[in-house]
Scaffold this motif. Structure first.
Motif, mmCIF file in Angstrom:
data_model
loop_
_atom_site.group_PDB
_atom_site.id
_atom_site.type_symbol
_atom_site.label_atom_id
_atom_site.label_comp_id
_atom_site.label_asym_id
_atom_site.label_seq_id
_atom_site.Cartn_x
_atom_site.Cartn_y
_atom_site.Cartn_z
ATOM 1 N N ALA A 374 0.814 -1.218 0.000
ATOM 2 C CA ALA A 374 0.000 0.000 0.000
ATOM 3 C C ALA A 374 0.845 1.263 0.000
ATOM 4 N N ASP A 375 2.024 1.207 0.640
ATOM 5 C CA ASP A 375 2.866 2.412 0.682
ATOM 6 C C ASP A 375 3.725 2.579 -0.559
ATOM 7 N N GLY A 376 3.542 1.692 -1.546
ATOM 8 C CA GLY A 376 4.277 1.789 -2.799
ATOM 9 C C GLY A 376 5.524 0.927 -2.875
ATOM 10 N N THR A 377 5.945 0.364 -1.732
ATOM 11 C CA THR A 377 7.126 -0.509 -1.722
ATOM 12 C C THR A 377 6.870 -1.733 -2.597
ATOM 13 N N GLU A 378 7.850 -2.069 -3.437
ATOM 14 C CA GLU A 378 7.710 -3.251 -4.292
ATOM 15 C C GLU A 378 8.783 -4.273 -3.933
#
Length: 552
Positions: A374-378
């Protein structure tokens, strides 16, 4: 059966007529076929797996093994089989379980009654003939007086529904459909989603095989060490000499284990003595740790003593304090099925293993290269493993397109939650019997499945002796049973963890009704109730002699 223009499933003239159709070739199905054939009935069995074993035929993921000891995770009806078969490990692996099922099927010549690799597409009750019309995906049609489902509690995989799964450029697998030839993970970055019983078994082996393993955890688990080991011939001989005692204890135990109940309460035991008993249970290992005291599922203070004991073990096993706290559950011990594991917590000390908390930072989507939060971390991975569990208790039945009287679709009836009488029959579906159906006990499955199959066989024998044509659970009886299992569950701590995603309550599957799916009054009490119902002329079931329309 066919689908009408409106999508309704309707009956067609069957191709073959038998007395009974049995769906499933696991513990319940195989024994049911054996019993019915002994009674002289014609039987057609269907199994979607390529061979006998049911769930144990499918689940070949790394680390798959039982969490009950082999010597009582088996059939008890045939003394000769008990004496002939030898278990090689305390907790048999999936290949050993497949070998056991093959042994049983060969000894009783059961395969000839089955179509394997054959999935039932629909089953419709035809009111004119009073028969069930069954159709497979391959188009085979069979009609039967009795429809018996033995599809298991945990057999309908909860497949991933994350956005973007179809875009993933690597390989992905669900643990319930693991390739029989295995998966080469050498040099691969692997991600696994799910830390239930399956994930607990698979994670240590995946960590050994992969270059790097990322574990995506939503809810941590209370993992009890299995203490697995080889079983010597001497041990097997000692068990075989006392099998009568073993099965007598199984019949009297809350969970169908061959042990005496503790007859002790953690809440009234001094801390030092309580800790000693917990340590002894931890050293012995396995599921029986849950039964070190009789009040763990009922008394919040007693439960917290067991929960904190396990959390202390987690903190001692995991070197990084932050990781250890992420692995510590905060809900009541037992509110989720507590799995048995081997080296599970120690796996998180490996340099090639990372734990990702997706309870506070949820999975947003699967990308072509991995998992985005959700925080954009991949997190980039080459292989994704979904250990996302099962649509338990009801899923395998509601996916089968079962249609009862008046065109009532079982999936529609159970949309607000399952309703049955004893977990065996459901109103509106005459002559349909379920083995380990929803609202039956969560227990050591083989003894309970065998007991239920015996009950069903005796009920059918009763119908035939009486010249009766139909047996159907009454609406009042299933309402009373549903109220009873709900009331029992509410006396426990199983519903206390409101945020716990558990198959006990259906909350592990998005959109599924959040209701108790399991009888938690004890397997021993359940079998007592079933026996009493039979003795009371099958109270709660309507038995009728109705001349079919074609004979009028």
């Amino acid at each position: 059966m066919s689908a009408s223009a409106t999508g309704e499933i309707t009956a067609q003239q069957p191709g073959r007529e038998v007395d009974a159709v049995v769906v499933g070739a696991g513990f319940g199905g195989l024994y049911m076929v054996h019993r019915l054939r002994e009674m002289g009935l014609t039987v057609q069995g269907y199994e979607s797996a390529p061979d006998v074993g049911g769930t144990w035929c499918w689940n070949g993921y790394p680390g798959a093994r039982t969490d009950c000891e082999g010597y009582y995770y088996c059939y008890s009806f045939d003394p000769e089989m008990l004496q002939q078969w030898n278990w090689t490990e305390r907790y048999p692996t999936q290949p050993e379980m497949r070998a056991y099922f093959g042994y049983v099927a060969d000894k009783l010549d059961l395969r000839r009654s089955y179509r394997f690799g054959t999935r039932v597409e629909a089953a419709v009750f035809d009111e004119d003939s009073g028969r069930w019309h069954v159709r497979t995906e391959a188009g085979e049609r069979t009609s039967a007086t009795y429809l018996i489902t033995a599809v298991g509690i945990l057999s309908a995989p909860n497949l991933p529904n994350f956005p973007g799964v179809e875009s993933f450029e690597g390989q992905w697998y669900h643990t319930a459909y693991w390739p029989e030839e295995g998966v080469d993970l050498a040099g691969k970055r692997v991600g696994i989603i799910g830390t239930g019983s399956t994930g607990v078994q698979a994670i240590p082996l995946l960590a050994e095989q992969a270059e790097h393993l990322t574990v995506f955890q939503r809810t941590p688990n209370y993992v009890i060490p299995a203490r697995n080991r080889p079983v010597s011939q001497q041990e097997m001989d000692e068990v075989k000499a006392r099998y009568d005692e073993v099965w007598a204890k199984v019949r009297r135990h809350w969970f169908s284990f061959p042990f005496d109940m503790a007859n002790m309460l953690a809440g009234s035991t001094e801390e030092e003595e309580r800790t000693r008993i917990y340590e002894q249970g931890w050293a012995n290992g396995g599921f029986p740790f849950l039964f070190t005291f009789d009040d763990l599922l009922f008394d919040p203070v007693a439960n917290e003593s067991a929960a904190e004991f396990v959390r202390t073990k987690i903190r001692a096993a995991v070197e990084d304090p932050a990781v250890a706290e992420l692995l510590c559950p905060r809900y009541p011990f037992g509110a989720k099925r507590p799995p048995s594991g081997t080296g599970y917590y120690e796996t998180f000390n490996r340099d090639n293993v990372a734990l990702v908390d997706v309870a506070t930072n949820a999975i947003a989507e699967i990308t072509p290269r991995g998992v985005r939060l959700a925080d954009g971390t991949e997190h980039q991975v080459d292989v994704l493993v979904f250990a996302t569990g099962f649509d338990a208790s009801t899923g395998a039945l509601t996916r089968m397109n079962i249609v009862g009287r008046d065109g009532r679709v079982l999936a529609d009836k159970w949309a607000p939650g399952p309703s049955t009488h004893l977990g065996i029959g459901t109103h509106g579906f005459p002559n349909m019997f379920m083995i380990t159906g929803p609202q039956s006990p969560f227990t050591n499955i083989p003894p309970c499945a065998q007991n239920t199959a015996d009950w069903i066989a005796e009920a059918i024998a009763h119908l035939r002796r009486e010249g009766a044509t139909r047996m159907e659970a009454t609406e009042a009886a299933e309402q009373a049973w549903t109220e009873q299992i709900t009331a029992i569950a509410e006396q426990t701590l199983l519903t206390a963890g409101k945020d716990v995603h558990s198959w006990f309550t259906g909350t592990n599957v998005d959109g599924k009704a959040a209701v108790i799916n399991v009888f938690f009054g004890g397997a021993d009490k359940y079998m007592d109730i079933c026996e009493q119902v039979a003795a009371d002329n099958y109270s709660g079931f309507e038995i009728t002699t109705t001349e079919p329309a074609y004979a009028r």
